[in-house]
Design an enzyme around this catalytic site. Sequence first.
Site, PDB file in Angstrom:
ATOM      1  N   THR A   1      22.110 -25.567 -20.270  1.00 37.84           N
ATOM      2  CA  THR A   1      21.376 -24.308 -20.295  1.00 37.84           C
ATOM      3  C   THR A   1      19.876 -24.545 -20.467  1.00 37.84           C
ATOM      4  OG1 THR A   1      23.336 -23.464 -21.350  1.00 37.84           O
ATOM      5  CG2 THR A   1      21.448 -22.029 -21.358  1.00 37.84           C
TER       6      THR A   1
ATOM      7  N   GLY B   1      22.574 -25.748  -6.914  1.00 32.62           N
ATOM      8  CA  GLY B   1      22.524 -26.963  -7.732  1.00 32.62           C
ATOM      9  C   GLY B   1      21.478 -26.852  -8.825  1.00 32.62           C
TER      10      GLY B   1
ATOM     11  N   GLU C   1      24.363 -13.772 -10.354  1.00 33.88           N
ATOM     12  CA  GLU C   1      25.618 -14.460 -10.661  1.00 33.88           C
ATOM     13  C   GLU C   1      26.297 -13.848 -11.891  1.00 33.88           C
ATOM     14  OE1 GLU C   1      25.074 -18.324 -12.467  1.00 33.88           O
ATOM     15  OE2 GLU C   1      26.652 -19.178 -11.219  1.00 33.88           O
TER      16      GLU C   1
ATOM     17  N   THR D   1      22.599 -27.115 -12.792  1.00 33.10           N
ATOM     18  CA  THR D   1      23.055 -27.797 -14.001  1.00 33.10           C
ATOM     19  C   THR D   1      23.062 -29.318 -13.861  1.00 33.10           C
ATOM     20  OG1 THR D   1      24.408 -25.897 -14.498  1.00 33.10           O
ATOM     21  CG2 THR D   1      24.964 -27.909 -15.665  1.00 33.10           C
TER      22      THR D   1
END
Lengths: 252, 388
Positions: B132, B124, B246, B126
């Site tokens: 960004t 968690g 990621e 964003t």
Amino acid sequence: MKVLVPVKRVIDYNVKVRVKSDGSGVDLANVKMSMNPFDEIACEEAIRLKEAGKADEVIAVSIGVKQAQETLRTALAMGADRAILVIAADDVHQDIEPLAVAKILKAVIDEEQPGLVLAGKQAIDNDMNATGQMLAALLGWSQATFASKLDIDGDHATVTREVDGGLQTIKVKMPAIVTVDLRLNEPRYASLPNIMKAKKKPLDEKTAADYGVDVSPRLEVVKTTEPEARKAGEIVGSVDELVAKLKEAGAV
Amino acid sequence: MIQTTQGAAHDDIRDAVRALCAEFPPEYHRKIDEDRAYPEAFVDALTKGGWMAALIPEEYGGSGLGLTEASVIMEEINRAGGNSGACHGQMYNMNTLVRHGSEEQRQRYLPKIASGELRLQSMGVTEPTTGTDTTKIKTTAVRKGDRYVINGQKVWISRVQHSDLMILLARTTPLADVKKKSEGLSIFLVDVKDAMAKGMDVKPIRNMVNHETNELFFDNLEIPAENLIGEEGQGFKYILTGLNAERALIAAECIGDGYWFIDKVTAYAGERQVFGRPIGQNQGVQFPIAEAFIEVEAANLMRYEACRLFDEGQPCGAQANMAKYLAAKASWEAANACIQFHGGFGFASEYDVERKFRETRLYQVAPISTNLILSYVAEHMLGLPRSF
């Protein structure tokens, strides 16, 4: 009881085979290689015998180029306990003929004294279907080929064989050579932890010379050609039309 | 399957993942997509095979592999026609816990994640007003005795409904009170089910692909202080571990997609006869496919470089982002060629092209937009003035 499983490194069954330009065979340079699918079935059966408490140890053996150790690692990842690699060729294009393979296997068997050899009925590369039979002859052991079912009971094995026209069930005395057919089982795929464990399992490296076997070829490949391309089919409207077409083609 | 230039280094992993994936044919993934369901059976099979525990050290029940190997697993899933998006969260979150978690946390969670009893699939970060611009997040965690109280909101948080644990980024010191804006942020391990009963609200977002993603609302959610990962205030540094992983993993997934599209379109163009010859005999068809293939192969090199740096513990932000940029672009080119040369059939669900086309398109937008990667490279690698 020890079970010995010979495994061959062959061109992967998914690869589109290309004939070498000189016709001496098929191109194996930089082509994906895998364990012969029938040998996978043999390996699976051996592991199942161990899991059922009917075997104590499963030994995988491969004869060929050094890279065959990858094939042996696959067998170890499936669950074989240890492996023996007999290096008998430098060039991936050099096929070791069944008699030489059988002689080397006999020498390995003399050392290891397994109670059962489980082998693929044939390798998918050259379809010789000979090694198991030759090995049985060299050892003077019983043999059961094309097995689709296997039961071990003390000093005997009951084997169902897939023969032309049906199934034949035979009882053979142990020790025995059993070559396996497609429908014996469905081989498992390796889990990640087992792949990791396989990297640590023993893999002995030998050479054909260690067993005093001459692997020089006795056969000469005269020509290799691609099979004729399949012609397009035809959709017919009725059974009558189909029969008429078949008659026309001289098929019935 | 087309021959690629990558070496045989991970063939053992590839072969085994391919064999597992072969048990889940295209019909399976198609049905899951149609039903907007979660591929439970597939993820369970991956878990049972030990694949989801690849990054967990051996002493905690995993296989102790690196990001390189993890990326090969993800690549093969996508190459086989599946979608790693359903489960890659566990791979990119894992190193955050492994590298920055305390020994007590590792002992407590890793063996259960390795066995499949727990899933760590969500991260968690964003928020609706800060995508960004991560340091500006508004979600706060305030220490109250032996607990932290969480308030705020998150968006695009994936797999929450199919995860037991989530790594959450929240501000523990107000932005005004820190010297550097990247300080004062902390990460926490959140027990998802427990949180849903105590103040975390999950609202699913329906979207273009079958990707489970959500809005999260925190209303005085209390979590035990022991769930703080690492030091309070240093969370931004830790979260980058997961973000870089990621990027590299998603690059690998795009590469798997790219090969899938090229395999698919090459086979089709070779077979499909129009005007008495295969369409693949035309350069107008060959060239876009060949071009996409070259781009996938090139992206692949950057992906291995990013993974290598990550596994060596070196800075890899630039390489991970560039790998994702190149791979997402390449897979999109491949997808475009694939759908174009399938003609109308490309739009028919039973060819799977349209599904994969939608899925791979996501990766030019998420988890970081292509434009932001360009800005990053311009500013940090080329030294040009910051554009925002």
